[in-house]
Design a protein around this motif. Structure first.
Motif, short mmCIF file in Angstrom:
data_model
loop_
_atom_site.label_atom_id
_atom_site.label_comp_id
_atom_site.label_asym_id
_atom_site.label_seq_id
_atom_site.Cartn_x
_atom_site.Cartn_y
_atom_site.Cartn_z
N GLU A 431 -13.13 22.77 -68.84
CA GLU A 431 -12.12 22.29 -69.78
C GLU A 431 -12.46 20.89 -70.32
O GLU A 431 -12.20 20.59 -71.48
CB GLU A 431 -10.75 22.27 -69.11
CG GLU A 431 -10.19 23.65 -68.76
CD GLU A 431 -9.84 24.46 -70.00
OE1 GLU A 431 -9.50 23.84 -71.03
OE2 GLU A 431 -9.90 25.70 -69.94
N ARG A 432 -13.05 20.05 -69.48
CA ARG A 432 -13.34 18.68 -69.91
C ARG A 432 -14.44 18.62 -70.96
O ARG A 432 -14.60 17.59 -71.64
CB ARG A 432 -13.74 17.83 -68.70
CG ARG A 432 -15.02 18.27 -68.04
CD ARG A 432 -15.40 17.39 -66.87
NE ARG A 432 -16.67 17.75 -66.29
CZ ARG A 432 -16.83 18.71 -65.37
NH1 ARG A 432 -15.76 19.38 -64.93
NH2 ARG A 432 -18.02 19.01 -64.89
N ASP A 433 -15.21 19.73 -71.09
CA ASP A 433 -16.34 19.73 -72.03
C ASP A 433 -16.07 20.52 -73.30
O ASP A 433 -16.97 20.65 -74.14
CB ASP A 433 -17.59 20.31 -71.34
CG ASP A 433 -18.12 19.40 -70.24
OD1 ASP A 433 -18.05 18.17 -70.43
OD2 ASP A 433 -18.58 19.92 -69.21
N ASN A 477 -11.19 28.82 -73.15
CA ASN A 477 -11.59 29.77 -72.12
C ASN A 477 -10.53 30.87 -72.00
O ASN A 477 -9.33 30.60 -72.01
CB ASN A 477 -11.74 29.05 -70.78
CG ASN A 477 -12.93 28.12 -70.77
OD1 ASN A 477 -14.05 28.51 -71.10
ND2 ASN A 477 -12.70 26.87 -70.38
N MET A 478 -11.00 32.11 -71.89
CA MET A 478 -10.10 33.24 -71.76
C MET A 478 -9.68 33.41 -70.30
O MET A 478 -10.46 33.11 -69.37
CB MET A 478 -10.77 34.51 -72.27
CG MET A 478 -11.29 34.39 -73.71
SD MET A 478 -10.01 33.91 -74.89
CE MET A 478 -8.90 35.30 -74.75
N GLY A 480 -9.27 36.12 -68.63
CA GLY A 480 -10.05 37.15 -67.95
C GLY A 480 -11.53 36.85 -67.88
O GLY A 480 -12.32 37.71 -67.48
N GLY A 481 -11.94 35.65 -68.29
CA GLY A 481 -13.35 35.29 -68.30
C GLY A 481 -13.91 35.31 -69.71
O GLY A 481 -13.48 36.08 -70.57
N GLY A 482 -14.87 34.47 -69.96
CA GLY A 482 -15.48 34.40 -71.27
C GLY A 482 -14.93 33.24 -72.09
O GLY A 482 -13.90 32.63 -71.76
N LEU A 483 -15.63 32.94 -73.17
CA LEU A 483 -15.26 31.85 -74.07
C LEU A 483 -14.97 32.42 -75.45
O LEU A 483 -15.65 33.34 -75.91
CB LEU A 483 -16.42 30.84 -74.15
CG LEU A 483 -16.19 29.62 -75.05
CD1 LEU A 483 -15.18 28.67 -74.41
CD2 LEU A 483 -17.51 28.89 -75.30
N GLU A 484 -13.95 31.85 -76.11
CA GLU A 484 -13.58 32.29 -77.44
C GLU A 484 -13.67 31.11 -78.40
O GLU A 484 -13.10 30.04 -78.14
CB GLU A 484 -12.17 32.87 -77.47
CG GLU A 484 -11.78 33.41 -78.85
CD GLU A 484 -10.38 33.98 -78.88
OE1 GLU A 484 -10.16 35.03 -79.49
OE2 GLU A 484 -9.48 33.34 -78.28
N ALA A 485 -14.42 31.31 -79.48
CA ALA A 485 -14.51 30.30 -80.53
C ALA A 485 -13.67 30.83 -81.72
O ALA A 485 -13.92 31.92 -82.23
CB ALA A 485 -15.95 30.08 -80.97
#
Length: 493
Positions: A431-433, A477-478, A480-485
């Motif tokens: 989260e900090r990045d 960050n989702m 359930g895992g993964g990143l969303e742009a």
């Protein structure tokens, strides 16, 4: 101060209109008070003159003629009696006492002599007049009905009051719930032969009526001033709104047209200062961009020479290491040039088929064994920079495929906003990045190895392009895992 409106326009309107309304209310109250006093004074002068004339007339007549004349003079607005007992001044409030004294002095001036006048001021009810008098003399009128006789202050054959100066004196018809609508003057004056003549006079009803014409004129004045206030405040605050919009647009397009330097001196000075600031920002960014672009371009020549020299090395492992380092340097130079081109973009805007663009990027990823899925659809073409948007979307998709194994694209469109989400199945970002990764050349610890590659400029380039269209890119960050742009592009830009 929470009740205050947030906009400057609303606050100025509230202050001006509030002060105006308070001033109008105060002015109306003062006017009504002065008007009532003036009407009472002028009405009292007329009544005093009439009473003085009647007293002089009765002085010149005999007793029988006086009774006949009193029957003729007696009227609803001025009751006259020759049979009332002597009155004593009644205790009253200071205001009524002052009125009585003033009325008596006027009467003495009209009569021209010093008589033993008794004047009492009382409140008069709304339902006037009192019953007719019973002392009109033979054939001059019937006595009043029984219900009108003997009431407090009623002038009748039984007396104008229950006793000289007694309670209820001068309050014709007063009863429980009676509504007051004026004042009544009770006057008793001795004639030359000692006969007492008593008058019961009430001021006209218009002394307390609302001045509807005045209220109408004040209402018209208030409406006119309110309209002019709204126009003036809007005229004053409009340049501030224009300046705020220009400052907001400046962040999306540094090359936006300058503000017109016109209007009042303060407005034109503010517009000139804003335009000067914009020119300096444009010059600074152009100089910095040209310097960095020139440096990156000039680095290509020594990189090319080093590549040729590396091929002459006999040691295969050493040559491979040299070539990998040179490839990384060349990628960084190319990414820097792309970043600079994104900052200084002269590409014209044109209608763009977003779905066709995404499908072409999907095919490009498939050729590199990347899995890309597309959901949703754009309602209509988007008006933007075609090559820049393609670079922006490619960077997002490449990041998702490279670090998250796959990319799932979702398109959501509306009349005001085009929203494109790119989701991967990777580990996400701390989260900090989430904001730091947009900074130039910033890379996470896990991506610093030569195996993953990357220069740390891809997301920065993508966000610059989005903001050049008036939109933005946000990472999250989702659960359930993964990143969303999430790329948002306003259609009004």
């Amino acid at each position: 101060m929470r009740w205050l409106p947030r906009s400057l326009f609303s606050r100025m309107v509230l202050i001006l209109l509030g002060g105006l309304v308070l001033a109008q209310v105060a002015s109306l109250a003062i006017h009504l008070h002065e008007r009532g006093e003036l009407i009472l004074r002028t009405g009292g002068m007329r009544q005093a003159q009439r009473i003085a004339d009647i007293v002089r007339l009765l002085d010149s007549l005999g007793p029988r003629e006086r009774a006949r004349i009193v029957g003729v003079i007696d009227s609803p607005q001025l009751r006259v009696s020759l049979s009332q007992p002597p009155m004593a001044p009644a205790a009253s409030d200071p205001d009524k006492a002052e009125r009585a004294e003033r009325f008596a002095s006027v009467l003495r001036r009209f009569l021209g002599d010093e008589r033993g006048l008794v004047v009492i001021v009382t409140s008069a009810p709304e339902h006037w007049p009192p019953a007719p008098l019973a002392d009109r003399g033979p054939g001059l009128g019937a006595p009043p009905p029984p219900e009108m006789m003997g009431g407090p202050g009623m002038m009748s054959g039984q007396g104008m009051m229950r006793g000289p100066g007694g309670p209820g004196f001068g309050q014709p018809g007063m009863g429980p719930g009676a509504r007051l609508a004026g004042i009544s003057f009770i006057v008793q004056a001795p004639l030359k032969d000692g006969t007492l003549v008593t008058f019961d006079s009430r001021q006209p009803l218009e002394a307390v009526n609302w001045p509807y014409r005045l209220l109408l004129s004040l209402g018209i004045l208030l409406v006119a001033v309110i309209a002019l206030t709204l126009i003036a405040v809007r005229w004053v605050t409009r340049p501030l709104k224009t300046l705020a919009q220009a400052a907001e647009q400046l962040g999306a397009d540094i090359e936006r047209p300058p503000l017109p330097e016109e209007g009042p001196l303060e407005v034109s000075s503010a517009a000139h200062a804003f335009n000067t600031m914009q020119k300096r920002l444009v010059a600074f960014i152009r100089d910095r961009t040209r310097i960095l672009a020139a440096m990156s371009h000039d680095l290509k020549t020594p990189i090319t020479r080093l590549r040729l020299r590396a091929e002459l090395l006999d040691d295969a492992k050493l040559r491979e290491k040299f070539e990998k380092d040179l490839a990384e340097m060349e990628a960084m130079v190319g990414a820097t040039l792309d970043f600079m081109r994104g900052v200084e973009n002269r590409e014209p805007r044109q209608p763009l088929d977003v779905m066709a663009l995404l499908e072409s990027l999907q095919e490009d990823a498939a050729e590199m064994d990347g899995r890309v899925a597309i959901e949703g659809a754009a309602l209509k073409p988007y008006h933007g920079l075609a090559q820049s948007l393609k670079r922006c979307l490619r960077n997002l998709i490449d990041n998702a495929v490279q670090y998250g194994k796959s990319a799932k694209i979702r398109v959501e469109d509306s009349a005001a906003m085009l929203r494109i989400s790119v989701r991967d199945e990777g580990p996400g970002i701390p989260e900090r990045d989430l904001e730091h990764v947009f900074e130039p050349f910033y890379r996470l610890e896990g991506s610093r190895s030569r195996d993953t590659g990357g220069t740390g400029l891809g997301l920065g380039i993508a966000r610059n392009i989005a903001r050049a269209h008036g939109g933005d890119i946000v990472l999250r960050n989702m659960s359930g895992g993964g990143l969303e742009a999430v790329l948002t592009l306003p259609r009004t830009a």
